[in-house]
Design an enzyme around this catalytic site. Structure first.
Site, short mmCIF file in Angstrom:
data_model
loop_
_atom_site.label_atom_id
_atom_site.label_comp_id
_atom_site.label_asym_id
_atom_site.label_seq_id
_atom_site.Cartn_x
_atom_site.Cartn_y
_atom_site.Cartn_z
N LYS A 79 34.80 41.59 54.39
CA LYS A 79 35.52 41.21 53.16
C LYS A 79 34.89 39.94 52.59
O LYS A 79 34.54 39.02 53.34
CB LYS A 79 37.00 40.98 53.49
CG LYS A 79 37.88 40.69 52.27
CD LYS A 79 39.36 40.53 52.65
CE LYS A 79 40.24 40.33 51.41
NZ LYS A 79 41.68 40.16 51.74
N SER A 160 45.01 43.08 48.97
CA SER A 160 43.79 42.63 48.33
C SER A 160 42.51 43.14 48.99
O SER A 160 41.44 43.09 48.38
CB SER A 160 43.75 41.10 48.34
OG SER A 160 43.67 40.61 49.67
N SER A 184 47.95 42.46 52.77
CA SER A 184 46.63 42.87 52.26
C SER A 184 45.75 43.65 53.21
O SER A 184 44.69 44.11 52.80
CB SER A 184 45.86 41.64 51.80
OG SER A 184 46.25 41.31 50.51
#
Ligand code: GLN
Length: 496
Positions: A79, A160, A184
């Site tokens: 990420k 997210s 998330s």
């Protein structure tokens, strides 16, 4: 051959590498090819094929010399919130465009120490604020799944960590790192039909992860199976003196524990999670989960978490408050973008006005408001008190049970733009994930079924503090019972 390699699980790939059925170079090349064929998903912000091939070659050499690490040669996505030495780290924001860290986050370093191959940095909501991956400066991510009702609308991958979830579901990474502040990891895992775990707050070091809300942020893992997720999480966790909230605790060997049965375990069903307007299908899935637990020999206990209804408002005071403070550092002086002005203050203003997107600006405004003189006691202090009550609800519930079972999200993946005009509706996505975040508890989403349009739905397991072991065991029981085999349509075509 190359398609076959991308369909393997991490544990299968490790076995194949060990038996010399294929090399990490071949495995990595297969993923690089697949990434090139799936760019329409916009899952990666930066692809790093040269780094990946170099790491794969080194991995093959280590294995040949008998020095392979626990995850040696496995290609993963990282990420874009994790600082990676020498590779741009944007947090999904314009303000960090061009920021190349000269240090490595503890979590990604631990994965590298175990031999992983980095395929690239994956897209995310700006500064991890969002539930649909639509707030990224680098464009929204597209879920590889489509409704099977002929609508063909492009769906969100959750957020997210939407780049992470889409990449793993689309077989353009074998697993991925994520972070979870209010859901998330768990919500995007549910939206894309994969597993995602957020461990107990303090299990993973936050050092080198771009901060959103420091008392809530926690790294975790995405995998296509419970075993893969356990392998990744084990590698990521552990004490780090560089993070004062990191726990000095032994990391259990989850990969050898997850498959033990759950006979006699007590599973709590919190009645407050039956929220108004919850779709029938989610309700049914939850009931199915309860039945699976009984079939596996667990005992079902009804429990109450009376402060659940305050969790969202509490979260949306505390998280913005912390973000307004954490994001004060982006001033055009130290990182990424700078937009000049006639003096220093105007330079700050210009930089931040250009650098931050709408949702981030909204959060900073809310955060500075609830922290300002006169409102601090009414909002921020009050929210901290309610947070304590939410934690105590869980503690009381765990006097009666070993883990909680709930749906992960109140809906399946929605279409891009569907909730865009209404921030509150977007915030409601987190109704089942936020309470565990406020309490710092471990939570995992496991794919458990599909809705009427063939879209994946997840069940959430919430465990006691430091008890990821039970979360994995319950997750495994669901995995076995659900036998979830559905795949995004584009991959089904390929497999056929
Ligand atoms: N969707 C939530 C938010 O927007 C949670 C995000 C997260 O966990 N990073 O704050």
């Amino acid at each position: 051959m190359s398609t076959e390699l991308t369909t393997l699980t991490i544990s299968e790939a490790l076995a194949g590498l060990g038996k010399k059925d294929f090399t990490s170079v071949e495995l990595t090349q297969a993923h690089i090819n697949a990434m090139a064929g799936a760019r329409n998903l916009n899952a990666y912000v930066v692809e790093t094929p040269e780094i990946a091939m170099k790491q794969a070659k080194e991995s093959d050499e280590r294995r040949a010399a008998g020095n392979a690490g626990a995850l040696d040669g496995i290609p993963l996505a990282v990420k874009d919130l994790f600082c990676t030495n020498g590779v741009q780290t944007t947090a999904g924001s314009h303000i960090l465009e061009g920021f190349v860290p000269h240090y490595e986050s503890t979590v990604s370093q631990k994965l590298f120490d175990d031999g992983i191959v980095m395929l690239g940095k994956v897209n995310m909501d700006e500064f991890a604020m969002g539930s649909a991956n639509t707030t990224s400066y680098y464009g929204n991510v597209i879920n590889p799944w489509r409704r099977n009702n002929g609508s063909n609308a492009e769906l969100v991958p959750g957020g997210s960590s939407g780049g992470s979830s889409a990449a793993v579901a689309a077989r353009i990474a074998m697993g991925a790192t994520g972070t979870d502040t209010g859901g998330s990891i768990r919500q995007p895992a549910a939206f894309t039909g994969i597993c995602g775990i957020k461990p107990t707050y303090g299990r993973c070091s936050r050092w080198g992860i771009v901060a959103f809300a420091s008392s809530l942020d926690q790294a975790g893992a995405f995998g296509r199976t419970i075993e893969d997720t356990a392998l990744l999480l084990k590698s990521m966790c552990g004490f780090d003196p560089k993070d004062s909230t990191s726990a000095n605790l032994e990391v259990p060997d989850w990969p050898s524990l997850f498959s033990q049965d759950i006979k006699g375990m007590k599973i709590g069903i919190p009645k407050e999670y039956r929220v108004d307007g919850m779709p029938e299908e989610i309700e049914q899935l939850w009931q199915q989960g309860i039945d699976w637990m009984k079939d596996a020999g667990a005992e079902i206990v009804d429990v109450s978490l009376p402060h659940t209804k305050y969790a969202l408002p509490t979260y949306y005071i505390i998280a913005p408050a912390e973000c307004s403070s954490n994001l004060a550092r982006y001033d055009g002086v130290r990182y990424g973008q700078r937009v000049e002005g006639k003096d220093l203050v105007e330079m700050y203003e210009n930089t931040r006005a250009v650098g931050f997107g709408e949702e981030v600006r909204r959060r900073i405004m809310i955060g500075t408001y609830v922290l300002s003189a006169g409102y601090y006691d009414a909002y921020y202090i009050k929210a901290q008190k309610v947070r304590r009550l939410i934690l105590e609800d869980f503690e009381k519930a765990y006097e009666q049970c070993d883990a909680l079972l709930t749906p992960t999200a109140p809906s399946a993946a929605f279409a891009i733009g569907e909730n865009a005009d209404d921030p509150i509706k977007m915030y409601l996505n987190d109704v089942f994930t936020v309470p565990a975040s406020l309490a710092g508890l471990p939570g995992m989403s496991v794919p458990a079924g599909v809705d009427k349009d063939g879209l994946p739905l997840g069940l959430q397991i919430i465990g006691r503090r430091w008890d990821e072991e039970t979360v994995f065991k319950v997750g495994h029981a669901i995995e076995k019972a659900a036998n979830f085999k559905a795949m995004p349509q584009s991959l089904e075509k390929e497999a056929a």
